[in-house]
Scaffold this motif. Sequence first.
Motif, PDB file in Angstrom:
ATOM      1  N   ALA A 100       2.431  10.687  -3.265  1.00  0.00           N
ATOM      2  CA  ALA A 100       3.659  10.994  -2.543  1.00  0.00           C
ATOM      3  C   ALA A 100       4.698  11.538  -3.530  1.00  0.00           C
ATOM      4  O   ALA A 100       4.911  10.945  -4.586  1.00  0.00           O
ATOM      5  N   GLY A 106      10.458   3.035  -1.639  1.00  0.00           N
ATOM      6  CA  GLY A 106      10.059   2.035  -0.634  1.00  0.00           C
ATOM      7  C   GLY A 106       9.510   0.790  -1.299  1.00  0.00           C
ATOM      8  O   GLY A 106       9.412   0.695  -2.522  1.00  0.00           O
ATOM      9  N   THR A 107       9.132  -0.174  -0.448  1.00  0.00           N
ATOM     10  CA  THR A 107       8.605  -1.436  -0.959  1.00  0.00           C
ATOM     11  C   THR A 107       7.100  -1.540  -0.738  1.00  0.00           C
ATOM     12  O   THR A 107       6.441  -2.370  -1.319  1.00  0.00           O
ATOM     13  N   GLY A 108       6.571  -0.708   0.155  1.00  0.00           N
ATOM     14  CA  GLY A 108       5.149  -0.790   0.470  1.00  0.00           C
ATOM     15  C   GLY A 108       4.852  -1.900   1.465  1.00  0.00           C
ATOM     16  O   GLY A 108       3.695  -2.270   1.673  1.00  0.00           O
ATOM     17  N   LEU A 109       5.901  -2.451   2.062  1.00  0.00           N
ATOM     18  CA  LEU A 109       5.681  -3.552   3.016  1.00  0.00           C
ATOM     19  C   LEU A 109       5.927  -3.138   4.463  1.00  0.00           C
ATOM     20  O   LEU A 109       5.453  -3.782   5.391  1.00  0.00           O
ATOM     21  N   GLY A 110       6.692  -2.036   4.636  1.00  0.00           N
ATOM     22  CA  GLY A 110       7.159  -1.652   5.985  1.00  0.00           C
ATOM     23  C   GLY A 110       6.038  -1.517   6.998  1.00  0.00           C
ATOM     24  O   GLY A 110       6.112  -2.082   8.102  1.00  0.00           O
ATOM     25  N   PHE A 119       3.068   8.693  13.967  1.00  0.00           N
ATOM     26  CA  PHE A 119       2.766   7.267  14.124  1.00  0.00           C
ATOM     27  C   PHE A 119       3.016   6.915  15.587  1.00  0.00           C
ATOM     28  O   PHE A 119       4.047   7.300  16.145  1.00  0.00           O
ATOM     29  N   SER A 123       2.789  -2.580   6.860  1.00  0.00           N
ATOM     30  CA  SER A 123       1.988  -3.782   7.139  1.00  0.00           C
ATOM     31  C   SER A 123       2.803  -4.737   8.010  1.00  0.00           C
ATOM     32  O   SER A 123       2.261  -5.363   8.928  1.00  0.00           O
ATOM     33  N   SER A 175       3.050  13.843   9.990  1.00  0.00           N
ATOM     34  CA  SER A 175       2.335  12.665  10.501  1.00  0.00           C
ATOM     35  C   SER A 175       2.916  12.266  11.841  1.00  0.00           C
ATOM     36  O   SER A 175       4.087  12.523  12.130  1.00  0.00           O
ATOM     37  N   GLY A 227       0.847  -1.210   0.000  1.00  0.00           N
ATOM     38  CA  GLY A 227       0.000   0.000   0.000  1.00  0.00           C
ATOM     39  C   GLY A 227       0.871   1.244   0.000  1.00  0.00           C
ATOM     40  O   GLY A 227       1.478   1.583   1.008  1.00  0.00           O
ATOM     41  N   VAL A 247       1.077   5.469  -1.394  1.00  0.00           N
ATOM     42  CA  VAL A 247       0.197   6.563  -1.813  1.00  0.00           C
ATOM     43  C   VAL A 247       0.763   7.175  -3.066  1.00  0.00           C
ATOM     44  O   VAL A 247       1.912   7.617  -3.104  1.00  0.00           O
TER      45      VAL A 247
HETATM   46  P1  ADP Z   1       7.214   2.127   1.948  1.00  0.00           P
HETATM   47  O1  ADP Z   1       8.293   1.143   1.842  1.00  0.00           O
HETATM   48  O2  ADP Z   1       6.615   2.556   0.647  1.00  0.00           O
HETATM   49  O3  ADP Z   1       7.548   3.241   2.852  1.00  0.00           O
HETATM   50  P2  ADP Z   1       5.374   1.481   4.001  1.00  0.00           P
HETATM   51  O4  ADP Z   1       4.444   0.333   4.198  1.00  0.00           O
HETATM   52  O5  ADP Z   1       6.398   1.701   5.049  1.00  0.00           O
HETATM   53  O6  ADP Z   1       6.038   1.290   2.610  1.00  0.00           O
HETATM   54  O7  ADP Z   1       4.527   2.775   3.838  1.00  0.00           O
HETATM   55  C1  ADP Z   1       3.409   2.752   2.964  1.00  0.00           C
HETATM   56  C2  ADP Z   1       3.091   4.136   2.462  1.00  0.00           C
HETATM   57  O8  ADP Z   1       2.627   4.952   3.546  1.00  0.00           O
HETATM   58  C3  ADP Z   1       4.284   4.893   1.936  1.00  0.00           C
HETATM   59  O9  ADP Z   1       4.556   4.547   0.609  1.00  0.00           O
HETATM   60  C4  ADP Z   1       3.834   6.332   2.076  1.00  0.00           C
HETATM   61  O10 ADP Z   1       2.995   6.674   1.017  1.00  0.00           O
HETATM   62  C5  ADP Z   1       3.006   6.314   3.350  1.00  0.00           C
HETATM   63  N1  ADP Z   1       3.765   6.732   4.533  1.00  0.00           N
HETATM   64  C6  ADP Z   1       4.327   5.950   5.476  1.00  0.00           C
HETATM   65  N2  ADP Z   1       4.929   6.708   6.433  1.00  0.00           N
HETATM   66  C7  ADP Z   1       4.736   7.995   6.088  1.00  0.00           C
HETATM   67  C8  ADP Z   1       5.110   9.259   6.663  1.00  0.00           C
HETATM   68  N3  ADP Z   1       5.796   9.337   7.815  1.00  0.00           N
HETATM   69  N4  ADP Z   1       4.747  10.378   6.018  1.00  0.00           N
HETATM   70  C9  ADP Z   1       4.036  10.304   4.875  1.00  0.00           C
HETATM   71  N5  ADP Z   1       3.646   9.164   4.279  1.00  0.00           N
HETATM   72  C10 ADP Z   1       4.003   8.018   4.869  1.00  0.00           C
END
Ligand code: ADP
Length: 441
Positions: A359, A366-370, A397, A372, A395, A354, A356
């Motif tokens: 972005a 990125g891989t989109g896996l971090g 978290f 999840s 943001s 997943g 965005v």
């Molecule tokens: P990725 O390897 O793409 O970072 P993640 O699963 O870690 O994969 O994150 C998924 C998506 O969430 C990212 O591609 C990004 O669009 C959004 N995202 C994650 N962390 C942030 C953040 N701190 N600020 C903005 N967008 C974020």
Amino acid sequence: MPAAGAAPAAHEFESLSREFALVCDADGVVAWCDERCRRALAIEPGAALTALAAPGTRPKLVALFEQGAAHEVRDWEVSLIVHGVPATIGFSARPHEAGIVLVGRLAPEAYLRAIDQLSDSMQEVLTLNREVVAQKRELQKRHDEALRLHRELSEAHQGVLGMHRELEDRAAQLAEAAELKSRIVANVSHEFRTPLHAIQGLTRLLLDGLDGPLTPEQAKQIGFIRASAEELIQFVDDFLDLSRAEAGKAAVRVEKFELADLVAALRGMLRPLLPRDSEVALVFEEPAAASLETDRTKVAQIVRNLVSNALKFTLHGEVRVTFGVVDGVLEVRVADTGIGIAPEHLDRIFEEFGQVESAPPTRVKGTGLGLSLSRRLAELLGGEIEVESQPGRGSTFTLRVPPQHPEAREMRELVERSRHRAPGAASILVVEDDRKQMFVY
Ligand code: ADP
């Protein structure tokens, strides 16, 4: 003896003084009556007693006159209408020269009261009976309804049982598929990792100039190859971890440690993620002292993912990491002043792959896996990850996990209980082989 037509002497009725008396002729016409009689029967001399007879009792009254004129008669019960109300009167009669002397006695009060009560009771019984019948009908209705519901429920139950069986089959198929997937992922990951590590090692050799110096352009190109290989290794590692976590095969290794030590280690581990030319400040706030008992590596892995994301998506400002135990829960907040995430994307970012779309291009792909993977790991620790974000502003978290892993707590309670039974008992080693967990007490 008194003369004909004259009032009988009072002594003649002395024994009957609580009753009433009258004299009448053979047709029942009253010749004389005492005061009590006047009141009791509302009758005056000259009136016919037969006029008071209740319907159907006139012959009995006439018979009383006939017999009373001939001889003494006792306890002759007659129904008269007195003051418009039927009353039972017991008469004694005997011949008298003026006709017949009648001594009447209203049925005793108690008797009347008993009759009244009886009739009230009868009314009540009737009312009760009517209610009982109505209740019986209602009960029958409810019984029928209950039977119908029971039938419907047992049909539904059968349906649920059928669905349950189907679900069990599906679950078994899914478990098989998941097992197969994790085996394939493990094998493929291995196949990928070996050449990737070789590329990583060879590029390092080339960049270190062991085979002769490189031109700046060559060094730049080899740098790209090395960065891509590292990204791929990270991807393969995440993919493998996620697949293990989903198959429930991720090992949870619970250990005791101090929060301050974890923060110090994270600080050392994460600082290098910040490029030298970065305009972003990475700030770790000092935590208050706290002892933890959970999987330290997994907590570190989650925080590393969150911080590396924050750095990826923040071009100016700061990434601030705070730690603390709030309401008995370990809370790690990673707040950035980066690009933020639109509300409609907040759920999607936790899905596998997943990302965005909107972005902006960042330094690292990125891989989109971090995320999840991080969420799955947090769940394995009995916790969760939450996000708040404002596009364009940044943001935050938040990772929340119990400071003591739930299973460690259960084990400790178990051990505490067993110690209560055997004071001074030796430590207990619990190895849960199946789930690759180990606790020592
Ligand atoms: P990725 O390897 O793409 O970072 P993640 O699963 O870690 O994969 O994150 C998924 C998506 O969430 C990212 O591609 C990004 O669009 C959004 N995202 C994650 N962390 C942030 C953040 N701190 N600020 C903005 N967008 C974020």
